[in-house]
Design an enzyme around this catalytic site. Structure first.
Site, PDB file in Angstrom:
ATOM      1  N   ARG A  16       0.804  -1.222   0.000  1.00  0.00           N
ATOM      2  CA  ARG A  16       0.000   0.000   0.000  1.00  0.00           C
ATOM      3  C   ARG A  16       0.838   1.274   0.000  1.00  0.00           C
ATOM      4  O   ARG A  16       0.629   2.174  -0.812  1.00  0.00           O
ATOM      5  CB  ARG A  16      -0.919   0.029   1.242  1.00  0.00           C
ATOM      6  CG  ARG A  16      -2.135  -0.823   1.138  1.00  0.00           C
ATOM      7  CD  ARG A  16      -2.465  -1.423   2.495  1.00  0.00           C
ATOM      8  NE  ARG A  16      -1.501  -2.459   2.770  1.00  0.00           N
ATOM      9  CZ  ARG A  16      -1.691  -3.730   2.430  1.00  0.00           C
ATOM     10  NH1 ARG A  16      -2.812  -4.107   1.926  1.00  0.00           N
ATOM     11  NH2 ARG A  16      -0.753  -4.622   2.637  1.00  0.00           N
ATOM     12  N   THR A  17       1.786   1.355   0.940  1.00  0.00           N
ATOM     13  CA  THR A  17       2.510   2.628   1.120  1.00  0.00           C
ATOM     14  C   THR A  17       3.376   2.942  -0.095  1.00  0.00           C
ATOM     15  O   THR A  17       3.353   4.065  -0.606  1.00  0.00           O
ATOM     16  CB  THR A  17       3.364   2.560   2.405  1.00  0.00           C
ATOM     17  OG1 THR A  17       2.550   2.044   3.457  1.00  0.00           O
ATOM     18  CG2 THR A  17       3.878   3.923   2.789  1.00  0.00           C
ATOM     19  N   LYS A  39      25.597  -5.120  -0.759  1.00  0.00           N
ATOM     20  CA  LYS A  39      27.061  -5.289  -0.766  1.00  0.00           C
ATOM     21  C   LYS A  39      27.683  -4.663   0.474  1.00  0.00           C
ATOM     22  O   LYS A  39      28.896  -4.476   0.538  1.00  0.00           O
ATOM     23  CB  LYS A  39      27.651  -4.624  -2.013  1.00  0.00           C
ATOM     24  CG  LYS A  39      27.158  -5.183  -3.329  1.00  0.00           C
ATOM     25  CD  LYS A  39      27.803  -4.406  -4.478  1.00  0.00           C
ATOM     26  CE  LYS A  39      27.108  -4.662  -5.788  1.00  0.00           C
ATOM     27  NZ  LYS A  39      27.418  -3.610  -6.785  1.00  0.00           N
ATOM     28  N   ARG A  90      11.197   3.969   4.076  1.00  0.00           N
ATOM     29  CA  ARG A  90      10.722   2.987   5.072  1.00  0.00           C
ATOM     30  C   ARG A  90      11.929   2.198   5.532  1.00  0.00           C
ATOM     31  O   ARG A  90      12.748   1.757   4.704  1.00  0.00           O
ATOM     32  CB  ARG A  90       9.677   2.048   4.482  1.00  0.00           C
ATOM     33  CG  ARG A  90       9.367   0.870   5.408  1.00  0.00           C
ATOM     34  CD  ARG A  90       8.194   0.052   4.969  1.00  0.00           C
ATOM     35  NE  ARG A  90       6.939   0.759   5.211  1.00  0.00           N
ATOM     36  CZ  ARG A  90       5.735   0.206   5.093  1.00  0.00           C
ATOM     37  NH1 ARG A  90       5.627  -1.071   4.735  1.00  0.00           N
ATOM     38  NH2 ARG A  90       4.635   0.898   5.322  1.00  0.00           N
ATOM     39  N   HIS A  92       4.403   5.883  11.711  1.00  0.00           N
ATOM     40  CA  HIS A  92       3.973   5.694  10.327  1.00  0.00           C
ATOM     41  C   HIS A  92       2.989   6.850  10.070  1.00  0.00           C
ATOM     42  O   HIS A  92       1.768   6.663  10.024  1.00  0.00           O
ATOM     43  CB  HIS A  92       3.295   4.327  10.186  1.00  0.00           C
ATOM     44  CG  HIS A  92       3.068   3.884   8.771  1.00  0.00           C
ATOM     45  ND1 HIS A  92       3.202   4.709   7.675  1.00  0.00           N
ATOM     46  CD2 HIS A  92       2.676   2.669   8.266  1.00  0.00           C
ATOM     47  CE1 HIS A  92       2.921   4.037   6.581  1.00  0.00           C
ATOM     48  NE2 HIS A  92       2.608   2.801   6.907  1.00  0.00           N
TER      49      HIS A  92
END
Ligand code: CP
Length: 312
Positions: free
Chosen positions: A54-55, A82, A104, A132
Site C-alpha cells: 500500500r505505502t 554489498k 521505510r 507511520h
C-alpha cells in the site's frame, strides 16, 4: 515543517491543513484527469528497506499524479546488499539532487537520522515500531469523511499495540484531535508505560468495544516480536479476532478499519472485512494516495520557499 518524520511534531491545525488539501486530491483522483503539476520538475525517490504494498504503491502514484519524476529504489537490487550503509546510500542519492525522499526502514529513528544528512524533504513511510505518519493521516481522513468530524469520537485500537507504529502514530494524532481512545488487547501485546499514554486499556473485546464509533484492528506483527511470546492464531482469533458478534458491542454505525496487510481469520473475520456496510478498509487505501499527495505537495512548497530564501 521541513520533513514529515512523525505525527508528534504536528500541531492540530497542521494536521487539518493536510487533511483539507487531501480532500481536494480525493476529488482529483476520482476525476478523469488525475494529474496536476504541483511537483513538476521535482524528483521523488522512494527507498523501501522493508516490504510494502500500500505505502510504496500509493507514494509512487501520488508523486506521478503530482507531476514529479519518481524513482523507486529496490532494496534487493541496491548496493545495500554489498554492505553499503543507509547513510552512504542516502548521501549517494542526495548527490543526484532529489527533492523528496520517501523512506521505510526497520529501525526506529533511522528515517530521522537520514533526514539530517540530506538537503531535501524526507517523508517517513514507517520506521520500526516508531511512527507511520501518513498511515495515521489517511486513517484520520477516512474517519473524518465517514463520521463527519475528527473530534470527540470513541475509538478502539485493538490487537498488537506493542509492536505497531500504526497504533503509535494514530494514538498521537487522535489524541491531539481530542478523541477518546481505548486500547484493547492481551497484556503481552500492550506497550510498557501505557499509563502515560492517556488512554483507557481493556483486555476484553466486549468491554473495550462497548459503544465505540470506530474499531481499528491491527495485525500480529511477528516480524518485530524478537523471539518473544507469539500467541497461537486460533486462540488469538477466538479472543481478539473481530467478527460480527464482537462488533455488536460497538455502536450500530461503528466503522471497521484495518491498515493492512490483513490476516483474515486471525485478527479479523474475512466476511466482516469485506462488508461494505461496516468496513472502510478500501476507503483507507484510497485516502492513502490523496494524503500522500497532500503531504508531498505541502513539503515541496516549504522546500521551494526555503530554497528561494537560500536556507536549503
Ligand atoms: N499499511 C501499510 O503500511 O501497508 P504496507 O506495509 O503494505 O505499505
Amino acid at each position: 515543517q521541513d520533513h514529515l518524520l512523525g505525527i508528534e511534531p504536528l500541531a492540530p491545525d497542521e494536521i487539518s491543513t493536510i487533511l483539507d488539501l487531501a480532500d481536494d486530491y480525493v476529488a482529483l483522483s476520482r476525476s478523469d484527469d488525475k494529474h496536476t503539476e504541483a511537483l513538476k520538475g521535482l524528483t521523488q525517490i522512494n527507498m523501501f528497506f522493508e516490504n510494502s504494498t500500500r505505502t510504496q504503491a500509493s507514494f509512487e502514484l501520488a508523486g506521478k499524479r503530482l507531476g514529479a519524476d519518481v524513482m523507486n529504489m529496490g532494496l534487493e537490487a541496491s548496493s545495500i546488499k554489498k554492505g553499503e550503509t543507509l547513510i552512504d546510500t542516502a548521501m549517494t542519492l542526495n548527490a543526484m539532487h532529489p527533492d523528496l525522499l520517501v523512506v521505510r526502514h526497520p529501525h526506529s529513528g533511522a528515517v530521522d537520522l537520514l533526514s539530517q544528512k540530506v538537503n531535501c524533504a524526507v517523508l517517513n513511510a514507517g520506521d520500526g515500531r516508531h511512527e507511520h505518519p501518513t498511515q495515521a493521516l489517511l486513517d484520520a481522513l477516512t474517519i473524518r469523511r465517514k463520521k463527519g468530524r475528527l473530534h470527540r469520537l470513541s475509538i478502539a485500537i485493538c490487537g498488537d499495540i506493542a509492536h505497531s507504529r500504526v497504533a503509535r502514530s494514530n494514538l498521537i494524532l487522535l489524541g491531539k484531535m481530542e478523541n477518546r481512545i481505548r486500547l484493547v488487547g492481551p497484556p503481552t501485546l500492550m506497550p510498557s508505560g501505557i499509563g502515560e499514554l492517556g488512554c483507557e486499556v481493556y483486555e476484553d473485546m466486549a468491554e473495550g468495544l462497548k459503544d465505540v464509533d470506530v474499531v481499528m484492528m491491527l495485525r500480529l506483527q511477528k516480524e518485530r516480536m524478537d523471539g518473544g511470546f507469539i500467541p497461537s492464531e486460533r486462540e488469538y482469533y477466538h479472543l481478539y479476532g473481530l467478527d460480527a458478534e464482537k462488533l455488536a458491542h460497538a455502536k450500530d454505525d461503528a466503522i471497521v478499519m484495518h491498515p493492512g496487510p490483513m490476516n483474515r481469520g486471525v485478527e479479523i473475520d474475512g466476511t466482516l472485512a469485506d462488508d461494505i456496510n461496516r468496513s472502510v478498509i478500501q476507503e483507507q487505501v484510497e485516502m492513502g494516495v490523496a494524503v500522500r499527495m497532500a503531504a508531498m505537495d505541502l513539503l515541496a512548497r516549504n522546500l521551494q520557499a526555503r530554497r528561494r530564501d537560500g536556507a536549503a
